[in-house]
Design a protein around this motif. Structure first.
Motif, short mmCIF file in Angstrom:
data_model
loop_
_atom_site.label_atom_id
_atom_site.label_comp_id
_atom_site.label_asym_id
_atom_site.label_seq_id
_atom_site.Cartn_x
_atom_site.Cartn_y
_atom_site.Cartn_z
N GLU A 18 -16.45 -15.78 36.17
CA GLU A 18 -14.93 -15.58 35.87
C GLU A 18 -13.99 -16.67 36.25
N CYS A 19 -13.47 -17.25 35.45
CA CYS A 19 -12.47 -18.33 35.91
C CYS A 19 -11.43 -17.86 36.76
N TRP A 20 -11.25 -18.80 37.96
CA TRP A 20 -10.32 -18.25 38.74
C TRP A 20 -8.94 -18.56 38.45
N LEU A 21 -8.24 -19.27 37.49
CA LEU A 21 -6.95 -19.18 37.00
C LEU A 21 -6.45 -18.24 36.28
N HIS A 22 -7.20 -17.84 35.00
CA HIS A 22 -6.39 -16.68 34.36
C HIS A 22 -7.27 -15.46 34.28
N GLY A 23 -8.47 -15.58 34.65
CA GLY A 23 -9.64 -14.54 34.68
C GLY A 23 -10.36 -14.64 33.47
N SER A 24 -10.39 -15.66 32.57
CA SER A 24 -11.29 -15.63 31.77
C SER A 24 -12.81 -15.54 32.05
N CYS A 25 -13.64 -14.75 31.36
CA CYS A 25 -15.00 -14.34 31.84
C CYS A 25 -16.08 -15.10 30.81
N PHE A 26 -17.15 -15.61 31.38
CA PHE A 26 -18.10 -16.09 30.42
C PHE A 26 -19.45 -15.49 30.62
N ASP A 27 -20.30 -15.06 29.90
CA ASP A 27 -21.40 -14.95 29.96
C ASP A 27 -22.60 -16.00 30.41
N ILE A 28 -23.27 -15.94 31.47
CA ILE A 28 -23.95 -17.14 32.19
C ILE A 28 -25.28 -17.32 31.22
#
Length: 105
Positions: A61-71
């Motif tokens: 999860e990106c700390w800035l806006h909460g975008s999430c990415f499958d690792i």
């Protein structure tokens, strides 16, 4: 395929993420037990370091806006990101983590 040693497995906290570089390319390394995953370390939405975010299950999860990415795939799993980040091939040799910038298919 060319690999570059980037760190030791123990340098990455289990269930955590660290940032590194392969050449001049920023790479986020995520460790889940004995597996290590490498993603491009810049969020496709806000262009900040993903390695400063948090790992939840198989998601970074990106700390800035909460975008999430499958690792595993780099695909966004939650808004606001709509574009994936590149994932890179990881090889473990002994205690060393090696990364190739050739993208996984």
């Amino acid at each position: 395929m060319s690999y570059e040693k980037v760190c030791r497995v123990a340098d990455i906290p289990d269930g955590g993420v660290i940032g590194t570089e392969v050449g001049e390319t920023p790479v986020a390394l995520v460790r889940k037990g004995a597996e290590v995953f490498a993603l491009h370390d810049i969020c496709s939405h806000a262009e900040v370091k993903l390695s400063e975010g948090e790992v939840y299950d198989d998601t970074l999860e990106c700390w800035l806006h909460g975008s999430c990415f499958d690792i595993r795939s780099g695909k966004p799993t939650g808004p606001p990101a709509t574009r994936p980040v590149n994932v890179y091939t990881v090889k473990i040799e002994g205690d060393d983590v090696l990364v190739s910038l050739a993208q996984e298919s």
